[in-house]
Design a protein around this motif. Structure first.
Motif, PDB file in Angstrom:
ATOM      1  N   TYR A 145       0.837  -0.999  -0.157  1.00 37.26           N
ATOM      2  CA  TYR A 145      -0.112  -0.058  -0.011  1.00 37.26           C
ATOM      3  C   TYR A 145       0.967   1.399  -0.025  1.00 37.26           C
ATOM      4  O   TYR A 145       0.694   2.265  -0.605  1.00 37.26           O
ATOM      5  CB  TYR A 145      -0.934  -0.026   1.173  1.00 37.26           C
ATOM      6  N   PHE A 151      -8.531   4.700  -3.766  1.00 44.26           N
ATOM      7  CA  PHE A 151      -8.793   3.489  -3.401  1.00 44.26           C
ATOM      8  C   PHE A 151     -10.229   3.328  -3.217  1.00 44.26           C
ATOM      9  O   PHE A 151     -10.951   3.793  -2.225  1.00 44.26           O
ATOM     10  CB  PHE A 151      -7.895   3.034  -2.183  1.00 44.26           C
ATOM     11  N   SER A 196     -10.327  -2.890  -1.427  1.00 45.40           N
ATOM     12  CA  SER A 196      -9.079  -3.396  -0.722  1.00 45.40           C
ATOM     13  C   SER A 196      -8.883  -4.763  -0.315  1.00 45.40           C
ATOM     14  O   SER A 196     -10.073  -5.295  -0.099  1.00 45.40           O
ATOM     15  CB  SER A 196      -9.003  -2.632   0.712  1.00 45.40           C
TER      16      SER A 196
END
Length: 306
Positions: free
Chosen positions: A207, A223, A226
């Motif tokens: 990340y 984003f 996830s």
């Protein structure tokens, strides 16, 4: 005379910032840790800790003692290594904490090789990312870690660690087949600024790599989805949910029929995953640990460079 066992406790408290967390890491009770710290303050004649919010921090005297503690504890690791070498016959168990791709690409082949070259060494593997594995190493729960550099990691010059760089690999752009850039031979990150992104959770080092690379290209990635599972990330990209950056080695052996993989091109720093092995400073020459580090380096050197 300062008891070195109390120096370990002081370092754990400095690392974890609370007596309770340090006690849990050392498998002691908080009262036992507090007693040992009080005894250490009596031995040194100085207050070593002070309250800081809900935790504690070292005083100036505590910081001075901690710098010496790191040297003393490293020297004790060296002494144990030399005594073990003197005793001869490398036989025993080594606990290695490593991230998932590192286990598959480097650690598993190293285990196979160690079984042939050093049959007396048994490895116990624990799956953990770098932000988990390094505390495990320093707390004595692991002997060796295989980890990825991440934002805020202690660094190769940390006096508590002996760090062995293993390899660096690029991240590739993973695009849905219908993405406007899917037909190009390479992709500039800046051209993905308006795309939805599929990324890892913030605690994952990947990340950080993605975020820093995009920031260097002039934007914050949006984003939307996830997952720490690269296969899940590829599946989401294949379904058109967004774009992603994934380390090249993580893509090997994966079903990529539903996505397009493109190298990242253009100005600015590349998105790279830098992998290292580490042990507690002084332990790198231990007759059980040295062959493990050597095997990890050998297997890392055999990884494809493209």
């Amino acid at each position: 005379m300062i008891d070195p066992r109390r120096l370990r406790i002081l370092r754990a408290v400095a690392d974890h910032r609370t007596v309770t967390a340090a006690a849990a890491a050392l498998y002691l009770t908080p009262s036992a840790v507090s007693q040992q710290l009080a005894a250490l303050e009596q031995e040194t004649g100085h207050a070593l800790l002070t309250r800081s919010g809900r935790g504690v921090r070292l005083t100036a005297a505590g910081e001075i003692l901690l710098s010496h503690a790191n040297e003393v504890l490293a020297q004790l690791e060296r002494a144990e290594a030399e005594l073990a070498a003197y005793a001869g016959g490398a036989a025993g168990e080594v606990t290695v904490a490593a991230f998932a791709t590192g286990i598959a690409e480097v650690l598993a082949p190293a285990i196979a090789r160690l079984a042939l070259d050093h049959p007396g060494i048994r490895l116990r593997v624990r799956d953990a990312e770098g932000d988990q594995s390094l505390p495990m190493l320093l707390d004595g729960e692991a002997d060796v870690v295989l980890a990825v550099e991440y934002r805020g990691w202690p660094g190769a010059d940390d006096p508590r660690l002996s760090v062995l760089p293993l390899y660096a690999e690029p991240f590739d752009a993973v695009l849905p087949p219908a993405h406007p850039l899917a037909g190009l031979p390479g992709v500039a990150l800046a051209d993905l600024a308006d795309s939805d992104w599929v990324g890892q959770y913030p605690a994952n080092p990947c990340y950080d790599v993605t975020l820093l690379a995009c920031e260097s290209a002039g934007f914050q990635p949006r984003f939307v989805h996830s997952s720490d599972d690269f296969r899940a990330v590829v599946a989401l990209v294949g379904a058109g949910a967004g774009v992603a950056l994934i380390p090249r080695s993580a893509l090997r052996g994966m079903d990529l029929k539903e996505v397009q993989i493109r190298p990242v091109i253009g100005p600015g720093p590349s998105a790279m995953r830098r992998v290292f092995a580490a042990t507690r400073r002084g332990a790198e020459s231990h007759p059980l640990i040295a062959p493990v580090l050597s095997s990890l380096a050998r297997e890392a050197g055999r990884l494809p460079t493209h």
